[in-house]
Design an enzyme around this catalytic site. Sequence first.
Site, PDB file in Angstrom:
ATOM      1  N   ARG A 171      -7.182  -0.252  -6.943  1.00  0.00           N
ATOM      2  CA  ARG A 171      -7.519   0.796  -5.967  1.00  0.00           C
ATOM      3  C   ARG A 171      -7.721   2.118  -6.725  1.00  0.00           C
ATOM      4  O   ARG A 171      -6.989   2.396  -7.673  1.00  0.00           O
ATOM      5  CB  ARG A 171      -6.410   0.948  -4.901  1.00  0.00           C
ATOM      6  CG  ARG A 171      -6.317  -0.273  -3.981  1.00  0.00           C
ATOM      7  CD  ARG A 171      -5.449  -0.007  -2.777  1.00  0.00           C
ATOM      8  NE  ARG A 171      -6.109   0.831  -1.790  1.00  0.00           N
ATOM      9  CZ  ARG A 171      -5.487   1.379  -0.746  1.00  0.00           C
ATOM     10  NH1 ARG A 171      -4.197   1.189  -0.583  1.00  0.00           N
ATOM     11  NH2 ARG A 171      -6.149   2.100   0.129  1.00  0.00           N
ATOM     12  N   ARG A 180       0.862  -1.185   0.000  1.00  0.00           N
ATOM     13  CA  ARG A 180       0.000   0.000   0.000  1.00  0.00           C
ATOM     14  C   ARG A 180       0.896   1.232   0.000  1.00  0.00           C
ATOM     15  O   ARG A 180       2.119   1.118   0.116  1.00  0.00           O
ATOM     16  CB  ARG A 180      -1.022   0.013   1.148  1.00  0.00           C
ATOM     17  CG  ARG A 180      -0.695  -0.669   2.432  1.00  0.00           C
ATOM     18  CD  ARG A 180       0.402  -0.037   3.229  1.00  0.00           C
ATOM     19  NE  ARG A 180       0.210   1.394   3.389  1.00  0.00           N
ATOM     20  CZ  ARG A 180       1.146   2.256   3.648  1.00  0.00           C
ATOM     21  NH1 ARG A 180       2.405   1.858   3.798  1.00  0.00           N
ATOM     22  NH2 ARG A 180       0.909   3.542   3.781  1.00  0.00           N
ATOM     23  N   GLY A 181       0.281   2.406  -0.126  1.00  0.00           N
ATOM     24  CA  GLY A 181       1.067   3.636  -0.257  1.00  0.00           C
ATOM     25  C   GLY A 181       1.189   3.962  -1.738  1.00  0.00           C
ATOM     26  O   GLY A 181       1.512   3.080  -2.541  1.00  0.00           O
ATOM     27  N   ALA A 182       0.914   5.230  -2.083  1.00  0.00           N
ATOM     28  CA  ALA A 182       0.758   5.612  -3.496  1.00  0.00           C
ATOM     29  C   ALA A 182       1.941   5.215  -4.395  1.00  0.00           C
ATOM     30  O   ALA A 182       1.758   4.489  -5.376  1.00  0.00           O
ATOM     31  CB  ALA A 182       0.468   7.109  -3.575  1.00  0.00           C
ATOM     32  N   GLN A 231      -1.798   2.322   9.965  1.00  0.00           N
ATOM     33  CA  GLN A 231      -0.521   2.426   9.243  1.00  0.00           C
ATOM     34  C   GLN A 231       0.531   3.183  10.046  1.00  0.00           C
ATOM     35  O   GLN A 231       1.723   2.937   9.893  1.00  0.00           O
ATOM     36  CB  GLN A 231      -0.726   3.143   7.894  1.00  0.00           C
ATOM     37  CG  GLN A 231      -1.469   2.338   6.848  1.00  0.00           C
ATOM     38  CD  GLN A 231      -2.947   2.654   6.850  1.00  0.00           C
ATOM     39  OE1 GLN A 231      -3.519   2.987   7.885  1.00  0.00           O
ATOM     40  NE2 GLN A 231      -3.585   2.536   5.700  1.00  0.00           N
ATOM     41  N   ASP A 271      -1.849  10.965  -1.904  1.00  0.00           N
ATOM     42  CA  ASP A 271      -2.239   9.963  -2.903  1.00  0.00           C
ATOM     43  C   ASP A 271      -2.607  10.605  -4.231  1.00  0.00           C
ATOM     44  O   ASP A 271      -2.545   9.969  -5.276  1.00  0.00           O
ATOM     45  CB  ASP A 271      -3.415   9.130  -2.390  1.00  0.00           C
ATOM     46  CG  ASP A 271      -2.953   8.250  -1.243  1.00  0.00           C
ATOM     47  OD1 ASP A 271      -2.932   8.743  -0.094  1.00  0.00           O
ATOM     48  OD2 ASP A 271      -2.560   7.097  -1.501  1.00  0.00           O
ATOM     49  N   ASN A 292      -5.154  12.456   1.027  1.00  0.00           N
ATOM     50  CA  ASN A 292      -4.263  11.568   1.783  1.00  0.00           C
ATOM     51  C   ASN A 292      -5.131  10.753   2.739  1.00  0.00           C
ATOM     52  O   ASN A 292      -6.363  10.910   2.783  1.00  0.00           O
ATOM     53  CB  ASN A 292      -3.189  12.372   2.524  1.00  0.00           C
ATOM     54  CG  ASN A 292      -2.089  11.488   3.077  1.00  0.00           C
ATOM     55  OD1 ASN A 292      -1.572  10.617   2.381  1.00  0.00           O
ATOM     56  ND2 ASN A 292      -1.731  11.665   4.339  1.00  0.00           N
ATOM     57  N   LYS A 293      -4.497   9.897   3.489  1.00  0.00           N
ATOM     58  CA  LYS A 293      -5.187   8.983   4.402  1.00  0.00           C
ATOM     59  C   LYS A 293      -6.242   9.706   5.244  1.00  0.00           C
ATOM     60  O   LYS A 293      -6.028  10.822   5.703  1.00  0.00           O
ATOM     61  CB  LYS A 293      -4.139   8.326   5.302  1.00  0.00           C
ATOM     62  CG  LYS A 293      -4.636   7.324   6.302  1.00  0.00           C
ATOM     63  CD  LYS A 293      -5.534   6.265   5.724  1.00  0.00           C
ATOM     64  CE  LYS A 293      -4.942   5.523   4.542  1.00  0.00           C
ATOM     65  NZ  LYS A 293      -5.958   4.786   3.754  1.00  0.00           N
TER      66      LYS A 293
HETATM   67  O1  MRU Z   1      -4.466   3.129   2.200  1.00  0.00           O
HETATM   68  P1  MRU Z   1      -2.989   3.360   2.097  1.00  0.00           P
HETATM   69  O2  MRU Z   1      -2.215   2.770   3.219  1.00  0.00           O
HETATM   70  O3  MRU Z   1      -2.462   2.938   0.731  1.00  0.00           O
HETATM   71  O4  MRU Z   1      -2.813   4.932   2.176  1.00  0.00           O
HETATM   72  C1  MRU Z   1      -1.539   5.476   2.101  1.00  0.00           C
HETATM   73  C2  MRU Z   1      -1.484   6.940   2.311  1.00  0.00           C
HETATM   74  O5  MRU Z   1      -2.475   7.590   2.487  1.00  0.00           O
HETATM   75  C3  MRU Z   1      -0.124   7.575   2.212  1.00  0.00           C
HETATM   76  O6  MRU Z   1      -0.010   8.644   3.075  1.00  0.00           O
HETATM   77  C4  MRU Z   1       0.089   8.064   0.764  1.00  0.00           C
HETATM   78  O7  MRU Z   1      -0.148   7.017  -0.138  1.00  0.00           O
HETATM   79  C5  MRU Z   1       1.446   8.602   0.547  1.00  0.00           C
HETATM   80  S1  MRU Z   1       2.659   7.334   0.575  1.00  0.00           S
HETATM   81  C6  MRU Z   1       4.165   7.966   0.185  1.00  0.00           C
END
Ligand code: MRU
Length: 354
Positions: free
Chosen positions: A93, A50-52, A203, A244, A254-255
């Site tokens: 996603r 996970r993470g963009a 996270q 994201d 973002n999250k």
């Molecule tokens: O649902 P996730 O864990 O994929 O969400 C991740 C985030 O919101 C991060 O902050 C974002 O992707 C930036 S990662 C460098």
Amino acid sequence: MEHQSKVQTLIWDGQNLKLIDQRKLPFIKEYVVCDSYEKVGTAIKDMVVRGAPAIGVTAAYGTAIAGIQYEGSSKKEFLEFVEKAISFLAASRPTAVNLFWALKRMKEVLNENRQLEIKDIRKKLIDESEQIEIEDISINKKIGENGIEAFKNFKGKVKVLTHCNAGALATAGYGTALGVIRSLAFSGRIAHVVVDETRPYLQGARLTAWELEQEEIPFFIITDNMAAYMMSKGEVDGVVVGSDRIAPNGDSANKIGTLGVSILAKYYRIPFFIAAPLSTIDINIENGNQIPIEERDGREVREIMGRRIISEEMPVRNPSFDVTPAENISAIITERGVIKSPFDINIRKLFNNK
Ligand code: MRU
């Protein structure tokens, strides 16, 4: 000295992609082996990775794996097979634009090399995905260096709050927001990091804290509702989070919970930074209202780490992201420098000079 992060999010062996299973961290360190594009897409959907930026790099490898997977000898069938894989990966996603950015790059490579033999197109796809991974790490290091510039007005050590995980685990390595924190720490500038737990998926508590512990960067974890208290007590000098998807006017997804943190930071006059690569900027939209927000399974709210905390019948909502309006953002730290307000003008300028 060149600083590497100690976490290996993904391992490519030229054939298969191994992903550290982020659902099980920090207690179990186990890799999931993906030898088909279907397994890669499912790993993204199920949050193994996970993470963009990390899901962008993973999807690129998923496309390369599709090229390896095809066993026939018809070029037409090969091209259709890889295109089908790209569509499958794109459906994993919806919010992080890096996924679509990476798949667009892979599709371009496919289209530009259609006239070659299957084995040569396959090689081009592998080269491009490896290139995307290498670029991501060097981009993150530049973001980290530029982050030091963003904190230049602070004297001595700083207290930084972060939300979710925008670290090595969320990228090919080093991290964006956590990359900035790493760079500050390596220059002796971190007093402590305040780590938001980040319900429902945790996270922050599970992943960010795990990364900071390995780097021996001082930190403490709080539940999300403690952020205002910490700010009111002077425990936070600045906030740095990842993103994201960033609209050209600066609105940044973002999250879930990031919007609340930005509102608190504004109230307490604490600088609020977004750290992200330019591939997170979506120039095809105008503002944050156009960013698709993923709604995830209600089980993530009903449970904590697989343990039910409320009855199955209770109605819940589970939006996974929110959008912080540009007016709450002090600056966006990218690999090409620190972008300040007016974001609409400065973001367009950066893209036009690319
Ligand atoms: O649902 P996730 O864990 O994929 O969400 C991740 C985030 O919101 C991060 O902050 C974002 O992707 C930036 S990662 C460098």
